[in-house]
Scaffold this motif. Sequence first.
Motif, PDB file in Angstrom:
ATOM      1  N   VAL A  53      34.951  41.715  32.999  1.00 52.10           N
ATOM      2  CA  VAL A  53      33.693  41.106  32.541  1.00 52.10           C
ATOM      3  C   VAL A  53      33.799  39.614  32.874  1.00 52.10           C
ATOM      4  O   VAL A  53      34.901  39.112  33.096  1.00 52.10           O
ATOM      5  CB  VAL A  53      33.463  41.316  31.021  1.00 52.10           C
ATOM      6  N   PRO A  54      32.678  38.884  32.935  1.00 52.32           N
ATOM      7  CA  PRO A  54      32.761  37.463  33.279  1.00 52.32           C
ATOM      8  C   PRO A  54      33.780  36.710  32.426  1.00 52.32           C
ATOM      9  O   PRO A  54      33.721  36.746  31.199  1.00 52.32           O
ATOM     10  CB  PRO A  54      31.343  36.952  33.031  1.00 52.32           C
ATOM     11  N   PHE A  55      34.738  36.086  33.086  1.00 48.58           N
ATOM     12  CA  PHE A  55      35.792  35.292  32.460  1.00 48.58           C
ATOM     13  C   PHE A  55      36.613  36.089  31.442  1.00 48.58           C
ATOM     14  O   PHE A  55      37.198  35.542  30.532  1.00 48.58           O
ATOM     15  CB  PHE A  55      35.205  34.033  31.803  1.00 48.58           C
ATOM     16  N   GLY A  56      36.649  37.400  31.616  1.00 49.90           N
ATOM     17  CA  GLY A  56      37.358  38.281  30.689  1.00 49.90           C
ATOM     18  C   GLY A  56      38.690  38.750  31.236  1.00 49.90           C
ATOM     19  O   GLY A  56      39.288  38.104  32.106  1.00 49.90           O
ATOM     20  N   PRO A  57      39.168  39.914  30.764  1.00 51.41           N
ATOM     21  CA  PRO A  57      40.460  40.444  31.205  1.00 51.41           C
ATOM     22  C   PRO A  57      40.468  40.692  32.712  1.00 51.41           C
ATOM     23  O   PRO A  57      39.483  41.136  33.292  1.00 51.41           O
ATOM     24  CB  PRO A  57      40.588  41.773  30.449  1.00 51.41           C
ATOM     25  N   ARG A  58      41.599  40.424  33.332  1.00 50.29           N
ATOM     26  CA  ARG A  58      41.773  40.552  34.771  1.00 50.29           C
ATOM     27  C   ARG A  58      41.887  42.011  35.167  1.00 50.29           C
ATOM     28  O   ARG A  58      42.688  42.750  34.625  1.00 50.29           O
ATOM     29  CB  ARG A  58      43.044  39.793  35.153  1.00 50.29           C
ATOM     30  N   ALA A  59      41.102  42.430  36.163  1.00 52.24           N
ATOM     31  CA  ALA A  59      41.203  43.782  36.716  1.00 52.24           C
ATOM     32  C   ALA A  59      42.292  43.815  37.789  1.00 52.24           C
ATOM     33  O   ALA A  59      43.057  44.762  37.873  1.00 52.24           O
ATOM     34  CB  ALA A  59      39.867  44.222  37.299  1.00 52.24           C
ATOM     35  N   TRP A  60      42.334  42.771  38.639  1.00 55.96           N
ATOM     36  CA  TRP A  60      43.355  42.653  39.686  1.00 55.96           C
ATOM     37  C   TRP A  60      43.409  41.220  40.183  1.00 55.96           C
ATOM     38  O   TRP A  60      42.488  40.441  39.958  1.00 55.96           O
ATOM     39  CB  TRP A  60      43.116  43.620  40.837  1.00 55.96           C
ATOM     40  N   GLU A  61      44.518  40.904  40.877  1.00 55.30           N
ATOM     41  CA  GLU A  61      44.690  39.566  41.440  1.00 55.30           C
ATOM     42  C   GLU A  61      45.540  39.650  42.702  1.00 55.30           C
ATOM     43  O   GLU A  61      46.439  40.478  42.805  1.00 55.30           O
ATOM     44  CB  GLU A  61      45.362  38.640  40.422  1.00 55.30           C
ATOM     45  N   ILE A  62      45.236  38.789  43.653  1.00 51.68           N
ATOM     46  CA  ILE A  62      45.993  38.668  44.898  1.00 51.68           C
ATOM     47  C   ILE A  62      46.414  37.203  45.014  1.00 51.68           C
ATOM     48  O   ILE A  62      45.596  36.317  44.769  1.00 51.68           O
ATOM     49  CB  ILE A  62      45.124  39.047  46.117  1.00 51.68           C
ATOM     50  N   THR A  63      47.659  36.939  45.385  1.00 49.18           N
ATOM     51  CA  THR A  63      48.092  35.562  45.604  1.00 49.18           C
ATOM     52  C   THR A  63      48.764  35.437  46.969  1.00 49.18           C
ATOM     53  O   THR A  63      49.392  36.379  47.443  1.00 49.18           O
ATOM     54  CB  THR A  63      49.075  35.070  44.519  1.00 49.18           C
ATOM     55  N   PHE A  64      48.581  34.268  47.581  1.00 51.08           N
ATOM     56  CA  PHE A  64      49.191  33.942  48.859  1.00 51.08           C
ATOM     57  C   PHE A  64      49.856  32.579  48.724  1.00 51.08           C
ATOM     58  O   PHE A  64      49.304  31.674  48.103  1.00 51.08           O
ATOM     59  CB  PHE A  64      48.137  33.829  49.970  1.00 51.08           C
ATOM     60  N   ALA A  65      51.010  32.405  49.327  1.00 54.82           N
ATOM     61  CA  ALA A  65      51.645  31.089  49.382  1.00 54.82           C
ATOM     62  C   ALA A  65      50.801  30.173  50.261  1.00 54.82           C
ATOM     63  O   ALA A  65      50.094  30.638  51.157  1.00 54.82           O
ATOM     64  CB  ALA A  65      53.056  31.212  49.942  1.00 54.82           C
ATOM     65  N   ALA A  66      50.886  28.864  50.028  1.00 59.34           N
ATOM     66  CA  ALA A  66      50.117  27.890  50.814  1.00 59.34           C
ATOM     67  C   ALA A  66      50.501  27.919  52.285  1.00 59.34           C
ATOM     68  O   ALA A  66      49.729  27.473  53.133  1.00 59.34           O
ATOM     69  CB  ALA A  66      50.323  26.487  50.248  1.00 59.34           C
TER      70      ALA A  66
END
Length: 198
Positions: free
Chosen positions: A70-83
């Motif tokens: 939901v908007p600004f709510g619990p995270r469903a998923w995330e992806i991160t990349f190094a700079a």
Amino acid sequence: MRVLPRHLAGPGHADLKTIWPFPSDDGWHLHQGLEGMVFAISPCARLWTRFAPKPEERGQGTWSIGMDRVPFGPRAWEITFAATTPAELLRDVHAELLDLYLEDRHGDQNHLFEDATAPHEVYSEPHWQARFSAGAPTTLAAAFTASLISTEPLHRAVKHIPFHTRRHLYAAPAGAPQPLNRPTPAIPPTGHTTGRTR
């Protein structure tokens, strides 16, 4: 210079206008945070992407993409990349992200929460870090790996090519013709797949 393979080319020029193709006239918001953090939020306020620099480490930081239930709510998923991830790979993942978002928004699909592509069909082992959390659409991982194995050379100044990868690269001046027997991308496994293609 034109450089292959792509994953050894170094980060290149990380221009937000190129990496983030989000249409501001369609409700996407770009924000400048503290200490150089920059982030973009979708019109539904559930999808976001950001760059968080690490001022204590020159040229370092993290690119992140996330989807909230939901908007600004619990995270469903995330992806991160190094700079240090090549900017062209980041651009290709963000372009696919926008395509999925628009398909979900204007149709009855839900690619950003329920992706039919099996994870084993798309992951590789890069020399820099990129993490896809559980629940992240495998279609975004597919866009990342498709960009990763592309045989289209990347353009880098010699001084920007990481020293420790130079001996593993095919490098030619920017105006030189392409070699005749270029590396070919991996052939996907045979059999029926239900994943989305671009």
